[in-house]
Motif scaffolding. Structure first.
Motif, mmCIF file in Angstrom:
data_model
loop_
_atom_site.group_PDB
_atom_site.id
_atom_site.type_symbol
_atom_site.label_atom_id
_atom_site.label_comp_id
_atom_site.label_asym_id
_atom_site.label_seq_id
_atom_site.Cartn_x
_atom_site.Cartn_y
_atom_site.Cartn_z
ATOM 1 N N LYS A 1 36.199 36.282 40.438
ATOM 2 C CA LYS A 1 34.958 36.735 39.812
ATOM 3 C C LYS A 1 35.271 37.885 38.863
ATOM 4 C CE LYS A 1 31.876 35.524 43.558
ATOM 5 N NZ LYS A 1 30.897 35.994 44.519
ATOM 6 N N SER A 2 34.354 38.118 37.953
ATOM 7 C CA SER A 2 34.534 39.204 36.997
ATOM 8 C C SER A 2 34.058 40.524 37.589
ATOM 9 C CB SER A 2 33.755 38.905 35.715
ATOM 10 O OG SER A 2 34.014 39.877 34.750
ATOM 11 N N LYS A 3 34.812 41.572 37.298
ATOM 12 C CA LYS A 3 34.460 42.921 37.745
ATOM 13 C C LYS A 3 33.190 43.360 37.012
ATOM 14 C CE LYS A 3 37.692 45.607 36.655
ATOM 15 N NZ LYS A 3 38.759 46.549 36.306
ATOM 16 N N LYS A 4 32.303 44.014 37.709
ATOM 17 C CA LYS A 4 31.059 44.499 37.105
ATOM 18 C C LYS A 4 31.001 46.009 37.230
ATOM 19 C CE LYS A 4 28.881 40.161 38.287
ATOM 20 N NZ LYS A 4 30.131 39.477 38.446
ATOM 21 N N ASP A 5 30.609 46.665 36.147
ATOM 22 C CA ASP A 5 30.482 48.118 36.182
ATOM 23 C C ASP A 5 29.191 48.535 35.492
ATOM 24 O OD1 ASP A 5 31.008 47.947 33.482
ATOM 25 O OD2 ASP A 5 32.903 49.007 33.546
ATOM 26 N N TYR B 1 33.857 34.225 34.997
ATOM 27 C CA TYR B 1 34.891 34.147 36.023
ATOM 28 C C TYR B 1 36.194 33.696 35.387
ATOM 29 C CZ TYR B 1 34.006 29.116 36.038
ATOM 30 O OH TYR B 1 33.857 27.805 35.670
ATOM 31 N N SER C 1 32.899 44.258 32.228
ATOM 32 C CA SER C 1 33.294 45.628 32.537
ATOM 33 C C SER C 1 33.992 46.214 31.313
ATOM 34 C CB SER C 1 34.252 45.626 33.733
ATOM 35 O OG SER C 1 34.755 46.906 33.980
ATOM 36 N N THR D 1 38.436 40.670 32.763
ATOM 37 C CA THR D 1 38.148 41.681 33.786
ATOM 38 C C THR D 1 38.031 41.056 35.175
ATOM 39 O OG1 THR D 1 35.789 41.442 33.313
ATOM 40 C CG2 THR D 1 36.953 43.227 32.190
ATOM 41 N N ASP E 1 37.992 40.762 39.137
ATOM 42 C CA ASP E 1 37.548 41.745 40.121
ATOM 43 C C ASP E 1 38.721 42.413 40.831
ATOM 44 O OD1 ASP E 1 35.643 43.215 41.458
ATOM 45 O OD2 ASP E 1 35.364 41.725 43.025
ATOM 46 N N ASN E 2 39.677 41.623 41.271
ATOM 47 C CA ASN E 2 40.839 42.156 41.970
ATOM 48 C C ASN E 2 42.054 41.985 41.058
ATOM 49 O OD1 ASN E 2 42.979 42.753 43.669
ATOM 50 N ND2 ASN E 2 42.007 41.811 45.448
#
Length: 137
Positions: A4-8, A61, A103, A120, A122-123
């Motif tokens: 998944k994509s990191k969200k900020d 993603y 992000s 980006t 997530d991990n």
């Protein structure tokens, strides 16, 4: 393997700033013309932006398939063969180029001779490790 994509905070802040800007413009437009139909346009633009924001957040993603890295957002999809990837590095400063991100901080994937893309996951550590394993095969 799907990441998944990191969200900020970036997307919500941009959305809030655009909302504030449109609110101010609409307020002054209504004051100067006494025409309240501008609220329909204002509401339509904000609804469109909210749906777009939600869709991008939900559909971004990165997939490590058998032979390629697949970057997906909205209805855009970029396929990069593992054999074309030269290196993956953490972003240094602001990135200007193709972005599949939700992000402001992420990774830059360099591929082919001069191409690169900003992603980006997530991990990031696990993503780089899995990608390196697939490239080495």
């Amino acid at each position: 393997m799907v990441f998944k994509s990191k969200k900020d905070y970036t997307f919500p802040i941009v959305f809030a700033l655009v909302f504030l800007l449109y609110s101010i413009i609409s307020f002054f437009e209504i004051l100067s013309t006494k025409d309240y139909s501008i609220l329909l346009v204002f509401g339509g633009v904000l609804l469109f932006m909210a749906v777009l924001y939600y869709t991008i957040q939900r559909t971004t993603y990165f997939e490590l398939a058998d032979n390629e890295l697949i970057c997906h957002t909205f209805f855009f999809k970029k396929r990069i063969p593992y054999s074309a990837i030269r290196k993956v590095e953490k972003q240094k400063g602001l990135y200007a180029g193709i972005k599949f991100s939700t992000s402001i901080f992420g990774l830059v994937v360099h591929y082919n001779k001069f191409d690169d893309i900003f992603i980006t996951p997530d991990n990031e550590g696990e993503f780089i490790e899995s990608l390196n394993q697939r490239i080495a095969k």
